[in-house]
Design an enzyme around this catalytic site. Sequence first.
Site: not given
Length: 428
Positions: A205, A242, A312, A337, A366-367, A388
């Site tokens: 990320e 997180d 999450d 998400k 997402r990553s 984010k």
Amino acid sequence: MTAIIDIHAREILDSRGNPTVEVDVLLEDGSFGRAAVPSGASTGAHEAVELRDGDKARYLGKGVTKAVTAVNSDIAECILGLDAEDQRDIDLAMIELDGTENKSRLGANAILGTSLAVAKAAADARGLPLYSYVGGVSAHVLPVPMMNIINGGEHADNPIDFQEFMIMPVGAPSLAEAVRWGAEVFHTLKKGLHEKGLATAVGDEGGFAPNLASTRDALDFVMASIEKAGFKPGEDMMLALDCAATEFFKNGKYEISGEGLSLSPDAMADYLAALCDAYPIISIEDGMGEDDFEGWAALTAKVGKRVQLVGDDLFVTNPKRLEMGIGKGLANSLLVKVNQIGSLTETLEAVSIAQRNGYTAVMSHRSGETEDATIADLAVATNCGQIKTGSLARSDRLAKYNQLIRIEEELGVSARYAGKTAFGRLGA
């Protein structure tokens, strides 16, 4: 004129070099929409199913040709000829066609790619940007970024158990300035790590993954970088975590192995509360395991009036899970998400439920990402006030920041940066 006349899916690669689904939708009037689907590394057990091929001889089992075929055959047959402006009907038709609770037959990646491409095509037909088409005239709030500048947990090979250490430029006067502030802290942190002989390579990320000793060590580095860059922690910049606590919740204990700690849910809540006392932390995501409802209740009782507690893995953008959590008084914020639930309609429903119940919402990447910047538009469309989308490196992350800069410019005098109002009744 806005009837769907062609749908085509293909297999492309995401930012980690893994296959993902991209869908093109063409309308009768020539309008066009394209969407690519992201993929997560630390995934919640209750997420909708991302359909993978499982053929080890191809992409190490991670191919998505089954999902691509589902779009090009079953889904196309189901929605060709439908009006792209009937988003809800189209999404519900695909969900019904799938027929499972978790979209495991067609794949959430197949359904979501189609859902978002349909919305983009409909926006194109109206001559509107996506944020305006989805959000209407009230879509004018630019979100405060959560910028992930130090990585641990599943996103890094270091002893830090928490997954993300983030900065939030709440004091900036605009989104563009918030991005500048974040970039300056990011580069200051890089210089500081280099001077200490620590690694400055970036992770999935875009954040750094230095070999730091503990959570507090990481927070101290971030605090020092904010100050060296000329900003005031707690005023210009807030901190966010997180924890991704599901990843280290084993047999009823939180195993923070990098620090030699084995904590009960109550002790974990105390550990996090102590961090909030020591640092200007405004937001904690997944501070407890996804099914540790007692732990979530304890954490919410301890810090929920002063800290944003983001679910999450707890909520997985699922309206039913969210309503359950609200009923139990767990957390006070929803991480959004789109691929956790698998359609635009259900995503918007989850955001609406959160906002109606006094929960904040945070739009999230997402990553495993692509150059697709849809979530930037959705953050503005939903007025969620927070996004984010990674660090200030890697074009798959910067695509979202750059899109937000464009949106702010396009909105002109009507644009408003959420700043310290982003946290609802918490304030900053």
